[in-house]
Design an enzyme around this catalytic site. Structure first.
Site, PDB file in Angstrom:
ATOM      1  N   ARG A 104       1.351   0.201  -9.158  1.00  0.00           N
ATOM      2  CA  ARG A 104       2.300  -0.603  -8.371  1.00  0.00           C
ATOM      3  C   ARG A 104       3.424  -1.002  -9.316  1.00  0.00           C
ATOM      4  O   ARG A 104       3.200  -1.718 -10.305  1.00  0.00           O
ATOM      5  CB  ARG A 104       1.640  -1.840  -7.776  1.00  0.00           C
ATOM      6  CG  ARG A 104       2.653  -2.807  -7.162  1.00  0.00           C
ATOM      7  CD  ARG A 104       2.054  -3.879  -6.312  1.00  0.00           C
ATOM      8  NE  ARG A 104       1.553  -3.342  -5.072  1.00  0.00           N
ATOM      9  CZ  ARG A 104       1.367  -4.061  -3.945  1.00  0.00           C
ATOM     10  NH1 ARG A 104       1.668  -5.349  -3.923  1.00  0.00           N
ATOM     11  NH2 ARG A 104       0.899  -3.491  -2.849  1.00  0.00           N
ATOM     12  N   HIS A 131       5.517   3.184   0.105  1.00  0.00           N
ATOM     13  CA  HIS A 131       4.201   2.512   0.138  1.00  0.00           C
ATOM     14  C   HIS A 131       3.259   3.374   0.987  1.00  0.00           C
ATOM     15  O   HIS A 131       2.793   2.978   2.057  1.00  0.00           O
ATOM     16  CB  HIS A 131       4.358   1.116   0.732  1.00  0.00           C
ATOM     17  CG  HIS A 131       3.226   0.185   0.423  1.00  0.00           C
ATOM     18  ND1 HIS A 131       2.121   0.555  -0.327  1.00  0.00           N
ATOM     19  CD2 HIS A 131       3.020  -1.121   0.768  1.00  0.00           C
ATOM     20  CE1 HIS A 131       1.300  -0.476  -0.425  1.00  0.00           C
ATOM     21  NE2 HIS A 131       1.810  -1.497   0.222  1.00  0.00           N
ATOM     22  N   GLN A 134      -0.162   2.162   2.367  1.00  0.00           N
ATOM     23  CA  GLN A 134      -0.041   1.294   3.538  1.00  0.00           C
ATOM     24  C   GLN A 134       0.082   2.149   4.797  1.00  0.00           C
ATOM     25  O   GLN A 134      -0.562   1.876   5.819  1.00  0.00           O
ATOM     26  CB  GLN A 134       1.183   0.384   3.391  1.00  0.00           C
ATOM     27  CG  GLN A 134       1.396  -0.543   4.560  1.00  0.00           C
ATOM     28  CD  GLN A 134       0.258  -1.534   4.728  1.00  0.00           C
ATOM     29  OE1 GLN A 134      -0.080  -2.248   3.812  1.00  0.00           O
ATOM     30  NE2 GLN A 134      -0.355  -1.569   5.904  1.00  0.00           N
ATOM     31  N   ASP A 220       7.609  -6.261   8.981  1.00  0.00           N
ATOM     32  CA  ASP A 220       7.271  -6.602   7.591  1.00  0.00           C
ATOM     33  C   ASP A 220       8.150  -7.777   7.194  1.00  0.00           C
ATOM     34  O   ASP A 220       9.117  -8.116   7.907  1.00  0.00           O
ATOM     35  CB  ASP A 220       7.515  -5.380   6.690  1.00  0.00           C
ATOM     36  CG  ASP A 220       6.997  -5.585   5.264  1.00  0.00           C
ATOM     37  OD1 ASP A 220       6.248  -6.567   5.018  1.00  0.00           O
ATOM     38  OD2 ASP A 220       7.349  -4.769   4.387  1.00  0.00           O
ATOM     39  N   CYS A 260       2.163  -5.318   7.808  1.00  0.00           N
ATOM     40  CA  CYS A 260       1.430  -4.887   6.608  1.00  0.00           C
ATOM     41  C   CYS A 260       0.975  -6.064   5.762  1.00  0.00           C
ATOM     42  O   CYS A 260       0.125  -5.888   4.886  1.00  0.00           O
ATOM     43  CB  CYS A 260       2.266  -3.918   5.793  1.00  0.00           C
ATOM     44  SG  CYS A 260       3.782  -4.639   5.191  1.00  0.00           S
ATOM     45  N   ARG A 288      -7.000  -0.641   5.008  1.00  0.00           N
ATOM     46  CA  ARG A 288      -6.530  -0.178   3.697  1.00  0.00           C
ATOM     47  C   ARG A 288      -7.709   0.415   2.916  1.00  0.00           C
ATOM     48  O   ARG A 288      -7.593   1.474   2.299  1.00  0.00           O
ATOM     49  CB  ARG A 288      -5.923  -1.350   2.903  1.00  0.00           C
ATOM     50  CG  ARG A 288      -4.620  -1.921   3.465  1.00  0.00           C
ATOM     51  CD  ARG A 288      -3.462  -0.940   3.314  1.00  0.00           C
ATOM     52  NE  ARG A 288      -3.265  -0.521   1.953  1.00  0.00           N
ATOM     53  CZ  ARG A 288      -2.533  -1.192   1.051  1.00  0.00           C
ATOM     54  NH1 ARG A 288      -1.898  -2.295   1.404  1.00  0.00           N
ATOM     55  NH2 ARG A 288      -2.383  -0.738  -0.183  1.00  0.00           N
TER      56      ARG A 288
HETATM   57  N1   CP Z   1       0.424  -4.767   2.215  1.00  0.00           N
HETATM   58  C1   CP Z   1       0.243  -4.891   0.887  1.00  0.00           C
HETATM   59  O1   CP Z   1       0.529  -3.989   0.111  1.00  0.00           O
HETATM   60  O2   CP Z   1      -0.304  -6.085   0.503  1.00  0.00           O
HETATM   61  P1   CP Z   1      -0.388  -6.603  -0.997  1.00  0.00           P
HETATM   62  O3   CP Z   1       1.027  -6.747  -1.508  1.00  0.00           O
HETATM   63  O4   CP Z   1      -1.108  -7.910  -0.927  1.00  0.00           O
HETATM   64  O5   CP Z   1      -1.143  -5.592  -1.816  1.00  0.00           O
END
Ligand code: CP
Length: 302
Positions: A104, A131, A134, A220, A260, A288
């Site tokens: 990430r 992402h 997701q 989002d 998300c 997820r």
């Molecule tokens: N949706 C998502 O990626 O959540 P986090 O940022 O908590 O990992």
């Protein structure tokens, strides 16, 4: 030393429609029998976070344990990467200690550079551009709810961001009609330039046009990680794009609400929708783990 051809998952475009469909089917199997696979027995997976996370970290850590593997969570600020060690050298070292690495990070280029030099699978746990993990969970939730994906219409309403882009890319592979409604300046066409990476997704300005006939209304946050400097302006510009009962009522009669997470109730989504009878948001968060377990089986075949 040269680049390697390890199997990666950086944008979702690495998958074919057939492989994506099989992954989603497998995700549902794993959801019904979470401890049925030991595909990662003996494997160690590194999870490298340059940004905060709740769902991604939890779902990967729990999913890896359920698959019989072990995870090592790394905070970027604790690595020599934060003191100038190159991404290339970090990739070479990771490749000699673990069997896969999730990342990430902000800049998508960093992920690509890591994947270029890693001889192990690299998967994207969120960059500023994409992402895809997701989106896998989003599609799993749609498939779980509606039984099949081709022909479904999904309206994403709000900020044209990494979540919207990944939904567009993987939605196209799955045969889902994706429509993204964003105000001027927040559209993926504004952000990506003349060739947005959105495939067949339709980009519109009117949220009601987007949700008409849609089986899912997705939103989002309006202020993503890195957008804090312009938060007040973003909240003003995106206010007409709030997902509330009225907007949901303009969608298909069987439409579900997706998000998300994390959510900001009262901003991009009302409390009534977030916890209401039409949301599948908490299933989506759980999914997820199931979708990513199927992905890990794919990236690390035994
Ligand atoms: N949706 C998502 O990626 O959540 P986090 O940022 O908590 O990992």
């Amino acid at each position: 030393m040269t680049e390697t051809d390890a199997r990666h998952f950086l944008t979702g475009r690495e998958l074919t429609s057939e492989v994506l469909s099989a992954l989603l089917e497998r995700g549902l199997e794993l959801k019904s029998a979470p401890r049925s696979s030991s595909a990662l027995e003996g494997a160690i997976v590194a999870l490298l976070f340059e940004r905060p996370s709740t769902r991604t970290r939890l779902s990967f850590e729990a999913g890896i344990v359920e698959l019989g593997g072990s995870s090592v969570t790394l905070r970027a600020e604790e690595l020599q990467l934060s003191r100038g060690e190159s991404v290339r050298d970090t990739a070479l070292v990771l490749s000699r200690q673990v069997q896969a690495v999730g990342v990430r990070t902000g800049e998508h280029d960093v992920l690509e550079e890591l994947a270029r030099w890693a001889s192990i699978p690299v998967f994207n746990m969120l960059t500023a551009l994409h992402h895809p993990c997701q989106a896998l969970a989003d599609l799993l939730t749609l498939r779980e709810t509606f039984g099949s994906l081709p022909g479904l219409r999904v309206a994403y309403v709000g900020d044209g961001n990494n979540v919207a882009r990944s939904l567009a890319i993987l939605g196209e592979l799955a045969g889902v009609e994706v429509v993204i409604a964003s105000p001027p300046g927040y559209s993926l066409a504004d952000i990506d330039g003349p060739a947005p990476e959105t495939g067949t997704a339709e980009l519109v300005a009117d949220p009601r046009e987007a949700v008409a006939g849609a089986q899912a209304v997705y939103t989002d946050v309006w202020v993503s990680m890195g957008d804090e400097q312009t938060a007040a302006q973003r909240r003003r510009d995106l206010a007409p794009y709030r997902v509330d009962e009225d907007l949901l009522a303009a969608a298909s009669a069987d439409a579900i609400a997706l998000h998300c997470l994390p959510a900001h109730p009262g901003e991009e989504i009302t409390t009534e929708v977030l916890y209401g009878p039409r949301q599948r948001i908490w299933d989506q968060a759980e999914n997820r783990r199931h979708a990513q377990k199927a992905l890990l089986e794919h990236l690390l075949p035994s």
